[in-house]
Every structure is written in C-alpha cells, then in structure tokens.
Write an enzyme that holds these catalytic residues in place. Structure first.
Site, PDB file in Angstrom:
ATOM      1  CB  SER A 144      -0.915   0.014   1.225  1.00  0.00           C
ATOM      2  OG  SER A 144      -1.698  -1.158   1.256  1.00  0.00           O
TER       3      SER A 144
HETATM    4  N1  SAM Z   1      -0.501  -5.235   3.926  1.00  0.00           N
HETATM    5  C1  SAM Z   1       0.242  -5.526   2.735  1.00  0.00           C
HETATM    6  C2  SAM Z   1       1.646  -4.971   2.771  1.00  0.00           C
HETATM    7  O1  SAM Z   1       2.000  -4.306   3.749  1.00  0.00           O
HETATM    8  O2  SAM Z   1       2.368  -5.235   1.820  1.00  0.00           O
HETATM    9  C3  SAM Z   1      -0.465  -5.104   1.475  1.00  0.00           C
HETATM   10  C4  SAM Z   1      -1.624  -5.952   1.208  1.00  0.00           C
HETATM   11  S1  SAM Z   1      -2.215  -6.011  -0.446  1.00  0.00           S
HETATM   12  C5  SAM Z   1      -2.895  -4.426  -0.695  1.00  0.00           C
HETATM   13  C6  SAM Z   1      -3.625  -7.059  -0.136  1.00  0.00           C
HETATM   14  C7  SAM Z   1      -3.258  -8.483   0.202  1.00  0.00           C
HETATM   15  O3  SAM Z   1      -4.422  -9.182   0.607  1.00  0.00           O
HETATM   16  C8  SAM Z   1      -2.688  -9.256  -0.983  1.00  0.00           C
HETATM   17  O4  SAM Z   1      -1.429  -9.784  -0.655  1.00  0.00           O
HETATM   18  C9  SAM Z   1      -3.706 -10.360  -1.215  1.00  0.00           C
HETATM   19  O5  SAM Z   1      -3.167 -11.573  -1.705  1.00  0.00           O
HETATM   20  C10 SAM Z   1      -4.291 -10.509   0.169  1.00  0.00           C
HETATM   21  N2  SAM Z   1      -5.618 -11.161   0.224  1.00  0.00           N
HETATM   22  C11 SAM Z   1      -6.654 -11.069  -0.625  1.00  0.00           C
HETATM   23  N3  SAM Z   1      -7.689 -11.813  -0.192  1.00  0.00           N
HETATM   24  C12 SAM Z   1      -7.279 -12.394   0.980  1.00  0.00           C
HETATM   25  C13 SAM Z   1      -7.889 -13.274   1.925  1.00  0.00           C
HETATM   26  N4  SAM Z   1      -9.140 -13.728   1.780  1.00  0.00           N
HETATM   27  N5  SAM Z   1      -7.176 -13.640   2.997  1.00  0.00           N
HETATM   28  C14 SAM Z   1      -5.904 -13.207   3.189  1.00  0.00           C
HETATM   29  N6  SAM Z   1      -5.271 -12.381   2.333  1.00  0.00           N
HETATM   30  C15 SAM Z   1      -5.962 -11.977   1.242  1.00  0.00           C
END
Ligand code: SAM
Length: 217
Positions: A64
């Site tokens: 993000s």
């Molecule tokens: N917090 C992260 C960082 O500091 O890099 C950024 C997160 S990114 C915007 C969103 C993340 O949510 C992705 O890695 C994606 O694979 C994950 N995601 C999507 N659906 C999910 C789920 N149901 N459970 C866990 N993770 C999930």
C-alpha cells in the site's frame, strides 16, 4: 529491528507524504522512519520504494501507499502489547510497522508465495509476526479475540466474522465498497456485542479481498 540503510529516503517520505497529511502520532511516525520499506518491494521496484504510491509485489498484488498505511495504523490507536490481526500480509511491510509499535502481530495471506517471502523478510529483520496461509475473511478463530484488526484488501461489507473476533472496545480498519461506487476506508469500533460505531476516514483504492466473506475469484 535491524538497521538497513536509506534513512534519508524514509525521512523524506515521512515529511513529504505523512506529516504534511496530518498524521500526528509520534510512535507511528517513528515506525515509518524505522522500517526499511525498500526491503519489502521486488528488486525491480527498489528505486520507487519510497514513492507516494502503492507498488506491485507480484501475483497482481500491491504494497500500500505509505500514507494510507500510516493513516490505517494511526486509526488503530494501538498500545504496545495489544494483539492485532492483519488480513492481507502481502509484502509484510504493514506487519513490520505494527510489530515496531510493540503489538503482538498475527497476519493472514491467501497466497503461500507472498506469505513465505514476507515471513523470511520479517525474520531477517528480527520482527516477530505470526503468519498463516488462508482465507483471512474468516479471521483466526484459534487466536481470537484481537484488540485491533486491520484489513488491507477491499471487502463488500463490514465483516461480521471479524467483528465477532474483536474485543469489546476493539477497533477494525477496513476498506469497504461504497454505496456511491468506489471504496472508502472505514474505522469501526465495537462498543458492545451488538453496537458498532463507524467512521469514514477517506476514499481509497485497494485490491479485492478474495474469500468466503469477500469477493469471488
Ligand atoms: N498489507 C500488505 C503490505 O503491507 O504489503 C499489502 C496488502 S495487499 C494491498 C492485499 C493483500 O491481501 C494481498 O497480498 C492479497 O493476496 C491478500 N488477500 C486477498 N484476499 C485475501 C484473503 N481472503 N485472505 C488473506 N489475504 C488476502
């Protein structure tokens, strides 16, 4: 946390992107000065590590924008020792910020590839974070309740399963689908088992959360 260079880049990031947008919590600011964001992005993005934007981390996912991560962190109102669940580990950057603030951090990621890479990064920096591969929309029942929950992917509606795993007085920050279209960042506070106080923080753009209480793939 181990020292890792590029401190000047972080000072610039904090002063141009975070302080000037009215993030005030000094512990949060110190965490953004300390965590080496350049170690959480792919080598191809290293030169952009401290830019004012999200960056690709593989599998169509992103780390993000620093300001949005700072706003979410400040909104949690975290105290050292509190138990925090992050849904969407991604690169592990947000988890490192939370660990730097003294929280007990639990983080769930759906892609094993991202979860493993984040785990290795966090270990090598000396950050204690417990990571699980799975569907974070269901929370982490065995470790619940949590004092704080941060969801870093967009959901269609306020997730009851996560609210159920929050302590009384606990806070949840989550990007939600807005009625008017687009997404908005919401801070929800659990006043009682049935009463949730909601506050809109800002408009935002997050990748979708794919899962049982999220979107379909
Ligand atoms: N917090 C992260 C960082 O500091 O890099 C950024 C997160 S990114 C915007 C969103 C993340 O949510 C992705 O890695 C994606 O694979 C994950 N995601 C999507 N659906 C999910 C789920 N149901 N459970 C866990 N993770 C999930």
């Amino acid at each position: 946390m181990k020292k890792a260079g590029r401190y000047k880049d972080r000072q610039e990031m904090v002063s141009r992107q975070i302080l000037c947008r009215r993030i005030k919590d000094s512990a949060v600011i110190d965490a953004f000065l300390e965590v080496p964001r350049h170690l959480f992005v792919p080598n191809s993005e290293s030169k952009n590590s401290y830019s004012d934007s999200p960056l690709p981390i593989g599998r169509g996912q992103t780390i993000s924008q620093p300001y949005i991560a700072a706003l979410m962190t400040e909104s949690l109102g975290l105290a050292p020792g509190q138990k925090v669940l992050e849904v969407g580990t991604g690169s592990g950057y947000q988890a490192a910020i939370l660990a730097c603030l003294g929280a007990q951090v639990y983080s769930i990621e759906r892609y094993a590839f991202l979860a493993k890479a984040a785990e290795n990064r966090l270990l090598s920096l000396g950050c204690k974070v417990k990571i699980k591969i799975g569907d974070g929309s269901e929370g982490w029942q065995q470790e619940a309740p949590f004092d704080r929950i941060i969801v870093t992917a967009a959901m269609p509606a306020l997730p009851q399963a996560l609210l159920d795993q929050l302590t009384l007085g606990g806070r949840l920050v989550v990007p939600l689908e807005a009625e008017s279209g687009g997404q908005e960042l919401i801070l929800a506070e659990k006043i009682s088992p049935k009463e949730i106080k909601k506050k809109r923080l800002c408009a935002c753009i997050f990748v979708p959360l794919i899962g049982r209480y999220g979107y379909k793939e």
